[in-house]
Design a protein around this motif. Structure first.
Motif, PDB file in Angstrom:
ATOM      1  N   ALA A  23       0.842  -1.212   0.000  1.00 23.63           N
ATOM      2  CA  ALA A  23       0.000   0.000   0.000  1.00 23.63           C
ATOM      3  C   ALA A  23       0.871   1.254   0.000  1.00 23.63           C
ATOM      4  CB  ALA A  23      -0.928  -0.015   1.209  1.00 23.63           C
ATOM      5  N   ILE A  24       1.980   1.212   0.714  1.00 18.08           N
ATOM      6  CA  ILE A  24       2.916   2.344   0.721  1.00 18.08           C
ATOM      7  C   ILE A  24       3.570   2.485  -0.649  1.00 18.08           C
ATOM      8  CG2 ILE A  24       5.128   3.152   1.656  1.00 18.08           C
ATOM      9  CD1 ILE A  24       4.203   1.851   4.347  1.00 18.08           C
ATOM     10  N   MET A  25       3.999   1.377  -1.231  1.00 16.98           N
ATOM     11  CA  MET A  25       4.660   1.428  -2.538  1.00 16.98           C
ATOM     12  C   MET A  25       3.711   1.943  -3.623  1.00 16.98           C
ATOM     13  SD  MET A  25       7.744   0.813  -2.139  1.00 16.98           S
ATOM     14  CE  MET A  25       8.948  -0.125  -3.021  1.00 16.98           C
ATOM     15  N   LYS A  26       2.439   1.563  -3.535  1.00 14.54           N
ATOM     16  CA  LYS A  26       1.465   2.002  -4.541  1.00 14.54           C
ATOM     17  C   LYS A  26       1.336   3.514  -4.597  1.00 14.54           C
ATOM     18  CE  LYS A  26      -2.431  -0.054  -5.155  1.00 14.54           C
ATOM     19  NZ  LYS A  26      -3.740  -0.704  -4.993  1.00 14.54           N
ATOM     20  N   GLN A  27       1.673   4.200  -3.519  1.00 12.55           N
ATOM     21  CA  GLN A  27       1.567   5.651  -3.458  1.00 12.55           C
ATOM     22  C   GLN A  27       2.800   6.355  -4.020  1.00 12.55           C
ATOM     23  OE1 GLN A  27       0.631   6.766   0.584  1.00 12.55           O
ATOM     24  NE2 GLN A  27      -0.851   5.122   0.781  1.00 12.55           N
ATOM     25  N   GLN A  28       3.834   5.592  -4.325  1.00 10.99           N
ATOM     26  CA  GLN A  28       5.086   6.190  -4.772  1.00 10.99           C
ATOM     27  C   GLN A  28       5.051   6.489  -6.276  1.00 10.99           C
ATOM     28  OE1 GLN A  28       7.456   6.955  -2.426  1.00 10.99           O
ATOM     29  NE2 GLN A  28       5.907   6.149  -1.025  1.00 10.99           N
ATOM     30  N   PRO A  29       5.671   7.589  -6.697  1.00 20.82           N
ATOM     31  CA  PRO A  29       5.741   7.898  -8.132  1.00 20.82           C
ATOM     32  C   PRO A  29       6.429   6.771  -8.898  1.00 20.82           C
ATOM     33  CG  PRO A  29       6.492   9.759  -6.809  1.00 20.82           C
ATOM     34  CD  PRO A  29       6.337   8.596  -5.866  1.00 20.82           C
ATOM     35  N   GLY A  30       5.866   6.431 -10.030  1.00 20.74           N
ATOM     36  CA  GLY A  30       6.462   5.421 -10.895  1.00 20.74           C
ATOM     37  C   GLY A  30       5.940   4.017 -10.693  1.00 20.74           C
ATOM     38  N   PHE A  31       5.147   3.786  -9.635  1.00 18.16           N
ATOM     39  CA  PHE A  31       4.574   2.464  -9.397  1.00 18.16           C
ATOM     40  C   PHE A  31       3.517   2.172 -10.452  1.00 18.16           C
ATOM     41  CE2 PHE A  31       1.338  -0.339  -7.725  1.00 18.16           C
ATOM     42  CZ  PHE A  31       2.062  -1.367  -7.157  1.00 18.16           C
ATOM     43  N   ILE A  32       3.556   0.979 -11.043  1.00 14.60           N
ATOM     44  CA  ILE A  32       2.555   0.599 -12.040  1.00 14.60           C
ATOM     45  C   ILE A  32       1.645  -0.497 -11.502  1.00 14.60           C
ATOM     46  CG2 ILE A  32       2.181  -0.409 -14.332  1.00 14.60           C
ATOM     47  CD1 ILE A  32       4.759   1.065 -15.209  1.00 14.60           C
ATOM     48  N   SER A  33       2.221  -1.621 -11.038  1.00 17.67           N
ATOM     49  CA  SER A  33       1.386  -2.723 -10.559  1.00 17.67           C
ATOM     50  C   SER A  33       2.204  -3.692  -9.725  1.00 17.67           C
ATOM     51  CB  SER A  33       0.755  -3.472 -11.736  1.00 17.67           C
ATOM     52  OG  SER A  33       1.759  -4.139 -12.496  1.00 17.67           O
ATOM     53  N   SER A  43       3.764 -25.428  -0.928  1.00 18.62           N
ATOM     54  CA  SER A  43       4.974 -24.613  -1.008  1.00 18.62           C
ATOM     55  C   SER A  43       4.932 -23.475   0.005  1.00 18.62           C
ATOM     56  CB  SER A  43       5.108 -24.026  -2.420  1.00 18.62           C
ATOM     57  OG  SER A  43       6.177 -23.110  -2.475  1.00 18.62           O
ATOM     58  N   CYS A  44       6.091 -23.128   0.510  1.00 18.24           N
ATOM     59  CA  CYS A  44       6.219 -21.997   1.430  1.00 18.24           C
ATOM     60  C   CYS A  44       6.830 -20.793   0.724  1.00 18.24           C
ATOM     61  CB  CYS A  44       7.086 -22.392   2.624  1.00 18.24           C
ATOM     62  SG  CYS A  44       6.302 -23.602   3.682  1.00 18.24           S
ATOM     63  N   MET A  45       6.803 -20.805  -0.588  1.00 17.11           N
ATOM     64  CA  MET A  45       7.417 -19.737  -1.360  1.00 17.11           C
ATOM     65  C   MET A  45       6.351 -18.810  -1.948  1.00 17.11           C
ATOM     66  SD  MET A  45      10.170 -20.030  -4.440  1.00 17.11           S
ATOM     67  CE  MET A  45      11.126 -21.120  -3.402  1.00 17.11           C
ATOM     68  N   PHE A  46       6.648 -17.512  -1.850  1.00 14.16           N
ATOM     69  CA  PHE A  46       5.835 -16.481  -2.470  1.00 14.16           C
ATOM     70  C   PHE A  46       6.722 -15.737  -3.459  1.00 14.16           C
ATOM     71  CE2 PHE A  46       3.524 -17.307   1.346  1.00 14.16           C
ATOM     72  CZ  PHE A  46       2.199 -17.033   1.046  1.00 14.16           C
ATOM     73  N   PHE A  47       6.114 -15.256  -4.520  1.00 12.18           N
ATOM     74  CA  PHE A  47       6.837 -14.503  -5.537  1.00 12.18           C
ATOM     75  C   PHE A  47       6.025 -13.252  -5.837  1.00 12.18           C
ATOM     76  CE2 PHE A  47       7.734 -13.651 -10.047  1.00 12.18           C
ATOM     77  CZ  PHE A  47       9.105 -13.518  -9.987  1.00 12.18           C
ATOM     78  N   ASN A  48       6.644 -12.090  -5.697  1.00 13.62           N
ATOM     79  CA  ASN A  48       5.976 -10.813  -5.938  1.00 13.62           C
ATOM     80  C   ASN A  48       6.571 -10.173  -7.187  1.00 13.62           C
ATOM     81  OD1 ASN A  48       4.444  -8.481  -5.567  1.00 13.62           O
ATOM     82  ND2 ASN A  48       5.961  -7.554  -4.244  1.00 13.62           N
ATOM     83  N   TYR A  49       5.716  -9.932  -8.162  1.00 19.71           N
ATOM     84  CA  TYR A  49       6.124  -9.335  -9.427  1.00 19.71           C
ATOM     85  C   TYR A  49       5.623  -7.905  -9.438  1.00 19.71           C
ATOM     86  CZ  TYR A  49       6.526  -8.709 -14.486  1.00 19.71           C
ATOM     87  OH  TYR A  49       6.859  -8.247 -15.739  1.00 19.71           O
ATOM     88  N   VAL A  50       6.551  -6.946  -9.385  1.00 18.62           N
ATOM     89  CA  VAL A  50       6.186  -5.528  -9.320  1.00 18.62           C
ATOM     90  C   VAL A  50       6.714  -4.825 -10.569  1.00 18.62           C
ATOM     91  CG1 VAL A  50       6.328  -3.414  -7.960  1.00 18.62           C
ATOM     92  CG2 VAL A  50       6.390  -5.624  -6.814  1.00 18.62           C
ATOM     93  N   VAL A  51       5.889  -3.977 -11.149  1.00 16.12           N
ATOM     94  CA  VAL A  51       6.271  -3.229 -12.345  1.00 16.12           C
ATOM     95  C   VAL A  51       6.398  -1.750 -11.981  1.00 16.12           C
ATOM     96  CG1 VAL A  51       5.639  -2.619 -14.713  1.00 16.12           C
ATOM     97  CG2 VAL A  51       5.054  -4.891 -13.818  1.00 16.12           C
ATOM     98  N   TRP A  52       7.547  -1.171 -12.346  1.00 18.35           N
ATOM     99  CA  TRP A  52       7.839   0.243 -12.127  1.00 18.35           C
ATOM    100  C   TRP A  52       8.136   0.911 -13.460  1.00 18.35           C
ATOM    101  CZ3 TRP A  52       7.524   2.596  -7.457  1.00 18.35           C
ATOM    102  CH2 TRP A  52       7.435   1.767  -6.339  1.00 18.35           C
ATOM    103  N   GLU A  53       7.936   2.205 -13.530  1.00 18.21           N
ATOM    104  CA  GLU A  53       8.272   2.957 -14.740  1.00 18.21           C
ATOM    105  C   GLU A  53       9.759   2.880 -15.040  1.00 18.21           C
ATOM    106  OE1 GLU A  53       6.747   6.961 -14.949  1.00 18.21           O
ATOM    107  OE2 GLU A  53       4.809   6.328 -14.155  1.00 18.21           O
ATOM    108  N   SER A  54      10.584   2.837 -13.979  1.00 16.69           N
ATOM    109  CA  SER A  54      12.035   2.771 -14.174  1.00 16.69           C
ATOM    110  C   SER A  54      12.704   2.258 -12.898  1.00 16.69           C
ATOM    111  CB  SER A  54      12.597   4.160 -14.505  1.00 16.69           C
ATOM    112  OG  SER A  54      12.505   5.006 -13.363  1.00 16.69           O
ATOM    113  N   ALA A  55      13.948   1.846 -13.043  1.00 20.84           N
ATOM    114  CA  ALA A  55      14.733   1.419 -11.879  1.00 20.84           C
ATOM    115  C   ALA A  55      14.932   2.593 -10.922  1.00 20.84           C
ATOM    116  CB  ALA A  55      16.077   0.852 -12.324  1.00 20.84           C
ATOM    117  N   GLU A  56      15.039   3.799 -11.463  1.00 18.12           N
ATOM    118  CA  GLU A  56      15.204   4.974 -10.617  1.00 18.12           C
ATOM    119  C   GLU A  56      13.980   5.198  -9.728  1.00 18.12           C
ATOM    120  OE1 GLU A  56      15.767   5.022 -14.010  1.00 18.12           O
ATOM    121  OE2 GLU A  56      17.949   4.917 -13.807  1.00 18.12           O
TER     122      GLU A  56
END
Length: 96
Positions: A23-33, A43-56
């Motif tokens: 929720a905090i990340m969603k408020q940051q500039p450049g966050f897409i999804s 399985s005890c593994m989770f994988f989070n795929y986050v898309v940003w406008e740029s590495a910066e």
């Protein structure tokens, strides 16, 4: 992309912390999804795929005081592995 290894008894707490930090990340500039995946068949593994406008944009958000503070709530026995990737175009298969 983030890979998390979570003990079964910690899944509920992990999901609460994940929701709060995302929720905090969603408020940051450049966050897409963001999309969280949980391994199947016990399985005890989770994988989070986050898309940003740029590495910066990601770096600024990751280093923000709000996000850093929320990360303190992650349980100490959760193993997290963070990786940054760039899309690759493969003709006829993947679009850039």
């Amino acid at each position: 992309m983030n890979k998390f290894t979570v003990k079964p008894e910690d899944v509920d707490q992990f999901l609460k912390v994940f929701a709060a930090t995302t929720a905090i990340m969603k408020q940051q500039p450049g966050f897409i999804s963001a999309q969280l995946h949980h391994g199947i068949a016990g399985s005890c593994m989770f994988f989070n795929y986050v898309v940003w406008e740029s590495a910066e944009h990601f770096n600024r958000a990751f280093n923000s005081p709000e996000f850093r503070s929320s990360m303190a709530n992650i349980l100490s026995n959760i193993v997290m592995s963070l990786h940054l990737f760039k899309k690759v175009a493969v003709p006829g298969i993947c679009m850039d």
